[in-house]
Every structure is written in C-alpha cells, then in structure tokens.
Scaffold this motif. Sequence first.
Motif, PDB file in Angstrom:
ATOM      1  N   ALA A 143      46.642  34.785  40.574  1.00  0.00           N
ATOM      2  CA  ALA A 143      46.896  36.201  40.338  1.00  0.00           C
ATOM      3  C   ALA A 143      45.527  36.878  39.478  1.00  0.00           C
ATOM      4  O   ALA A 143      45.018  37.816  40.042  1.00  0.00           O
ATOM      5  N   HIS A 144      45.507  36.258  38.198  1.00  0.00           N
ATOM      6  CA  HIS A 144      44.316  36.792  37.523  1.00  0.00           C
ATOM      7  C   HIS A 144      42.980  36.595  38.216  1.00  0.00           C
ATOM      8  O   HIS A 144      42.264  37.416  38.040  1.00  0.00           O
ATOM      9  N   GLU A 146      42.206  36.508  41.425  1.00  0.00           N
ATOM     10  CA  GLU A 146      42.173  37.430  42.554  1.00  0.00           C
ATOM     11  C   GLU A 146      41.809  38.783  41.976  1.00  0.00           C
ATOM     12  O   GLU A 146      41.020  39.453  42.461  1.00  0.00           O
ATOM     13  N   LYS A 147      42.558  39.255  40.794  1.00  0.00           N
ATOM     14  CA  LYS A 147      42.400  40.618  40.299  1.00  0.00           C
ATOM     15  C   LYS A 147      40.855  40.605  39.909  1.00  0.00           C
ATOM     16  O   LYS A 147      40.038  41.508  40.048  1.00  0.00           O
ATOM     17  N   GLU A 151      37.571  43.363  41.045  1.00  0.00           N
ATOM     18  CA  GLU A 151      37.345  44.357  40.194  1.00  0.00           C
ATOM     19  C   GLU A 151      35.926  45.009  40.589  1.00  0.00           C
ATOM     20  O   GLU A 151      36.064  46.403  40.528  1.00  0.00           O
ATOM     21  N   GLN A 154      36.848  47.546  42.994  1.00  0.00           N
ATOM     22  CA  GLN A 154      37.574  48.729  42.454  1.00  0.00           C
ATOM     23  C   GLN A 154      36.512  49.991  41.964  1.00  0.00           C
ATOM     24  O   GLN A 154      37.011  51.250  41.716  1.00  0.00           O
ATOM     25  N   HIS A 185      39.148  42.276  50.890  1.00  0.00           N
ATOM     26  CA  HIS A 185      39.888  41.242  51.623  1.00  0.00           C
ATOM     27  C   HIS A 185      39.277  40.628  52.745  1.00  0.00           C
ATOM     28  O   HIS A 185      39.313  39.552  53.009  1.00  0.00           O
TER      29      HIS A 185
END
Length: 238
Positions: A143-144, A146-147, A151, A154, A185
């Motif tokens: 999860a980390h 992927e974030k 970024e 974002q 994605h």
Amino acid sequence: MTSTSGPIWEKQPAELALPVVHERGRQTLERLLDAAEQMLDFVGLEGATVPAIAAGAGVSVGNVYKRFPDKDALLRAVYERFFNDLLAANQFALDPAKWLDTPTIELVTTLIAGMVEDYRSRRSLIRALLLYAQTHTDSEYRAHAEKLSLESFQLFEGVLRNRRADIGHPHPERAIRFLVGLIGHALQSSVVSEPATKDLLANGSETAAELAKMVVGYLRVKGTERPRAMSQTRRPQT
C-alpha cells in the motif's frame, strides 16, 4: 545515528542500509543503489540477483550484506530513491509559476505527453520496480509503495485544480481526481503487462494525444486550441 522507530517503509533509502561512518562507505552505498537500478533495468526483477548487483557495483557479495541486511532492504532502498527523486523532479517541473502563461489545453497536452513518454522510455525499469512492490509479501508495504508511485500523478491533479476557472465540468474536483487516477493506473498497468504490439505505450504520441482529448473533453476545458503533439520543452518526468 539511524532511527529504528517507525515502519521500515517510512525510512529514506540511506536509512534502509546499515549505518556508514565515512565518505567511502556512502559512495559504496550509492554505487550499490546505482548498480541495482541498472540490473533491474537491463535484466528485470528476476535477474537482479545480489551477485549481479555486487559485480555491477564492483564490490564483493559480502560487502553488499555489510550495507544491507538482505536483498529486500536493498530493493526497497532502490524503489524509495527512484520514486522520491521522480517526485522531486516533478515538483520542480510542475511549479505553477512556470506555467502561468500556458493555456490550459496546451498545459494538459504537454503534461500528458510527458507522462506517457517517461513511462514508455523507462518501461523496463519502472516495470521491475512496480512488480517488486506489487508482489511483495507485506500488504502494508504494498500500500505504501503504490501511494509513493502515484504521488507524481497527484501533482498533476493539483495543477488541474489550479485551473478550475477553465474547467466546465459541473463537479471539477471529482472529475479531476477520477481522470488522473485513471491515467496513472492505466500507464502503470501497461508497463507491468508484457510488451505487446498493440499496447498503450506502443505508440506513445498517439496514446498521449488520445488521453489529452479525453481529459479536455471530459473536463470541458475552455478554449479553442486543439491538443497538439508532444511539446519538446518543459516536459516533466512522471
């Protein structure tokens, strides 16, 4: 002194290595990270063995384990460095002050072209890094990772939010978030998949143009300028 508190995925690349106390040790650390990145790029995740990385860095296998407790810590450090450097480069490139005089449609077209080209040109390295993270046994680390890998997208989301005055969609925030997530994605999925004749990155300029049309149309960006081919200037790294 290296902190031992907090999850391992919150540490910086140098903190994932065992402590070094002199400049020579720091140089060796950087050579190891560079060699591991090159191995991932040239031979993929499976081929990036500790002996191959050690040979690429010009050190012994024992020297690798003096710097990292195991191969996983080394690959985590490479992953963290790559995406943190990418984020820093994009923070510089996407500084709103650099784009003040650029029409929104041209801005969208240029940034999307940059994203596509970067994923196309560095496909093998990004593929190896994403496969490493996506197949990791630690779900919290996945999860980390992927974030971290998303970024930079974002940042693009933030650029679009700053152009809300040029966006005619009735729900701009939601629409921007949806489109940027979709593009991020889609590019990552295309990189991870086996290269094929007709994949998303096979014709980068065509893909970039179609994605730009999709964004401009869905967001109802105001203006009459049509999306153009990739600009050769101010292209960010995403």
